[in-house]
Design a protein around this motif. Structure first.
Motif, PDB file in Angstrom:
ATOM      1  N   LYS A   1      -9.555   0.281  -1.354  1.00 39.42           N
ATOM      2  CA  LYS A   1     -10.360   1.496  -1.406  1.00 39.42           C
ATOM      3  C   LYS A   1      -9.661   2.706  -2.025  1.00 39.42           C
ATOM      4  N   ASP A   2      -8.455   2.991  -1.646  1.00 42.01           N
ATOM      5  CA  ASP A   2      -7.774   4.192  -2.112  1.00 42.01           C
ATOM      6  C   ASP A   2      -6.786   3.947  -3.246  1.00 42.01           C
ATOM      7  N   ARG A   3      -6.831   2.774  -3.841  1.00 43.70           N
ATOM      8  CA  ARG A   3      -5.902   2.446  -4.925  1.00 43.70           C
ATOM      9  C   ARG A   3      -6.417   3.021  -6.240  1.00 43.70           C
ATOM     10  N   PRO A   4      -5.522   3.570  -7.065  1.00 39.72           N
ATOM     11  CA  PRO A   4      -5.978   4.190  -8.324  1.00 39.72           C
ATOM     12  C   PRO A   4      -6.610   3.198  -9.297  1.00 39.72           C
TER      13      PRO A   4
END
Length: 110
Positions: free
Chosen positions: A3-6
């Motif tokens: 979810k929060d990975r670039p």
């Protein structure tokens, strides 16, 4: 995990859906994602490169077609590819193609 990975985008989400269809591909996808996280990847370019390399090693037409589809998802994350790829799949693989297209349309609408 993603979810929060670039590097996480709609194309990676579509690839994740496809990988979740069987345990072997899920494990490969999970290992790939973990590697990218450890390497602090910011784009999905490593996934694309890896799929293109895999494509050259595949002999099965169905697997080649699915690999090409994954590459399209990753290179054009905001688009669903043409349904014409389904014509290249054997009848046993058509449900996978249909499910993947349907999920892509849903993901595109988010």
């Amino acid at each position: 995990m993603l979810k929060d990975r670039p590097f996480f985008n709609k194309g990676v989400c579509k690839y994740a859906f496809m990988a979740a269809l069987d345990q072997e591909h899920y494990n490969e996808f999970k290992d790939l994602v973990e590697f990218m996280i450890n390497e602090k990847a910011v784009t999905a370019s490593y996934m694309i490169k890896r799929q293109k390399k895999l494509l050259t090693c595949l002999c099965d037409t169905n697997e080649k077609t699915i690999c090409k589809l994954i590459i399209q998802f990753l290179e054009h994350p905001e688009q669903t590819p043409s349904e014409s790829f389904i014509l290249e799949l054997s009848s046993a693989w058509v449900p996978i193609g249909d499910s993947t297209l349907e999920s892509s349309y849903v993901i595109d609408s988010l």
